[in-house]
Scaffold this active site. Sequence first.
Site, short mmCIF file in Angstrom:
data_model
loop_
_atom_site.label_atom_id
_atom_site.label_comp_id
_atom_site.label_asym_id
_atom_site.label_seq_id
_atom_site.Cartn_x
_atom_site.Cartn_y
_atom_site.Cartn_z
CB THR A 158 -3.07 4.13 -1.53
OG1 THR A 158 -2.47 4.24 -2.82
CG2 THR A 158 -2.98 2.71 -1.01
CG ASP A 159 -3.60 10.70 -1.07
OD1 ASP A 159 -3.28 10.86 -2.26
OD2 ASP A 159 -3.83 11.65 -0.31
CD1 TRP A 160 -0.15 10.06 -7.09
CD2 TRP A 160 -2.09 9.30 -6.28
NE1 TRP A 160 -0.98 9.78 -8.16
CE2 TRP A 160 -2.16 9.30 -7.70
CE3 TRP A 160 -3.19 8.83 -5.57
CZ2 TRP A 160 -3.30 8.88 -8.39
CZ3 TRP A 160 -4.32 8.41 -6.26
CH2 TRP A 160 -4.36 8.44 -7.65
#
Length: 801
Positions: free
Chosen positions: A301-303
């Site tokens: 995932t992105d953060w």
Amino acid sequence: MSTLSGKRARRLHFAAPAALRLLTTAALFGSPTLATAQTAGPPQLGKASLKEVLAALTTAEKVKLVVGMGFYPSGFPAGMLPPGDPGDKDVPEKVPGAAGRSHAIARLGIPSLTLSDGPAGVRIDAIRGRDSSRTFYATAFPVATLLASTWDTAMVRRVGVAFGSEVRDFGIDVLLAPGMNIHRNPLGGRNFEYYAEDPVVAGNVAAAFVNGVESNGVGTSIKHFALNNQEFNRMQLNSHVSERALREIYLKGFQLAVRKSQPWTVMSSYNKINGTYTSESPDLLTSLLRQEWDFKGLVMTDWYGGHDPVAQLKAGNDLLMPGTAAQTQAILAALKSGQLTPAQLDVNVTRVLELVLKSPAFKGYKYSSQPALKANAAVARQAAAEGMVLLRNEAQTLPLAAGRQLALFGNTSYSLIAGGTGSGDVNRAYTISLAQGLSGAGYTVSSAPSQAYAQYLQAEKAKLPKKKGFFDPLPVIAELMPNAAMLAQQAQLTDVAIVTLGRSAGEGGDRQVANDFDLTAAEQALLKQVSTAFHAQGKKVVVIINTGGVVEVASWRAQADAILLAWQPGQEGGHALADVLSGQVAPSGKLATTFPVAYQDVPYATDFPGKALASAGADNSVMGKPSENTYAEGIYVGYRYYNTFKVKPAYEFGYGLSYTTFTYGKLQLSAPTLAGKLTASLKVTNSGPVAGKEAVQLYVHAPTSALAKPESELRAFAKTGLLAPGQSQTLTFTLTATDLASYNTAAEAWQTDAGTYTARAGASSLDIRQTATFTVPKAVLVQKSRKLLAPQQPIKELSVK
Ligand code: BGC
């Protein structure tokens, strides 16, 4: 996903001997004691088979492997950090300032992986704790948009090789780059981290970069998959987009990058596509990415991206970064309730383990934390010079003759903007300014403006508030207005005026039209005063544009004799600028993104970036509000729009001047019809006075069928080597039905229509030098797909009347 996990689970079940099967069950639900009791020790990753390692992992350990850790950013808004304990504060930080890590399971020989940004250089803390006796600066390479403007995949690969050596030498396993979203709109706040408005440029440049970085035995993460084309409410934005626009514009670059470089990882984006978070979309992460495109790696995932960790794992998003305690609990609960199967978790864990197996951490690489900064700076300098774009050069204003006296105006002449902000920033040891670069190249930089700016900038910088938040933009210092007397004097004393216009942008916000895309009143006044004073003395005015994104140029360009677009050229920018301004390097960069005449010319300009939903509650500065936007222009993005709808840009896609000229020989096709593949070749000759390189673009005009087609589309490109005056090189482009295909939503297939095609070899998208036609005798079904990522409701798209 369910089929895949089912298959793997079955294989595991049948292959495992009885004792191991018992162990698998035991391991899933608790203690690994059986394993230790029956063997000399628990299986070790790399020595035992993956199946054995998987079988020896407890459920809790498996969950640890798919939920990351290790994100301790200074200045990060507390509101974004998860409530409660991420549970890893006691694990010593390996590389301070890295973006995050995966968990280690030491008893099974599974090390922790370290992940670090970003697209322009390794982003880690330069100083560790209070100890400044040793520094950890990384090279700030030119931003992605500049790299794409080189149109030189060999050059980009070289940058990747140098960049990747820093990733490796700083002890990092996976670089969180390249960013490769499409420049849909010039106001996109992270456009500098992305390559182009065209997927063939973005995909090929990304592949070259990935191959270069990964040649060091470290990983990359192509991001943000997909549609993170603006920052506006990015964590809660739902973008409505047609299947065709998705396939042809927004996903195609990723598809090319996967095909040509098979990156170790992909990072899903924050936003939703047609109602589903990308990180929770089985259509995107499994059906397309893995099944259709054959991606073999891991998706992270992105953060803090997405919403439902269980849906993420099921969708094929294997690693949740940077990991929260809430995600761990939700996954454990879902395993208990049966909402998440052990087999599915095993699929995700397997991908994490496969990534670990490839990593420097696993291989025990002894990193030095002392990369070859000097050698890499030379690469950064060369790339920067090759990606700058000469937009205007009246009466051969450039190159500047040796020994000229130069008067430099504009704050950024003395304080170059090397790159953008946010996670695309780099902690670099230095930035060479234009003034430094020109002095170093033997020019005389006039001292009166130099001193005035030095004093002014020092005083203004001292007044600036300290940067508090991670997403804080670079503060803008108002332009210093030189007084009339000084200007008049400089116009007499010096030979040429250089005015630099600077722009910064970055993660967390999009740009504005006023005072950003458009020039500020102060910049306009400065330009006017400098050009009036210098032109009155018969002296030339050169403008340098130091920006990560597109700016308005049409209203003021006549005041400049030459305009050089420097982009954000990294720490060696001033040297690279001097290389180009002096003619040491003839400019060969070309635009990979259109410069429109006015912002209003951008399709659906006023709809950008979208709007908050009426039901949206209070704003949170980081998470934003539930919002939506519609990609009503469909496939007509960038030059596909301007050229099809005959909107004349200020500088078109593919445009860029040189100090020399090139002639294009006849475009020769290997056959008059496409049967499998076709090659197009042409001889490029340097017909001008100095050595230079030429980027040639192969556009194709396709026949209209049931599907409307853009006026032309870039299908291939190539750049010559350095050609001496009179020297020639033959460039060859290959075209296959796949390269020519359009996505037919009614048939849910990529297909190449029958009919007559025109191949156009251009110096830009509007400067077509040679054409040749060929036919596709029978329509080709290139790839049958199925309805994926379909819009929630029909989208009224722009169409050709
Ligand atoms: C950005 C990513 C970046 C990550 C880790 C996010 O905010 O969108 O591009 O890789 O942070 O720093």
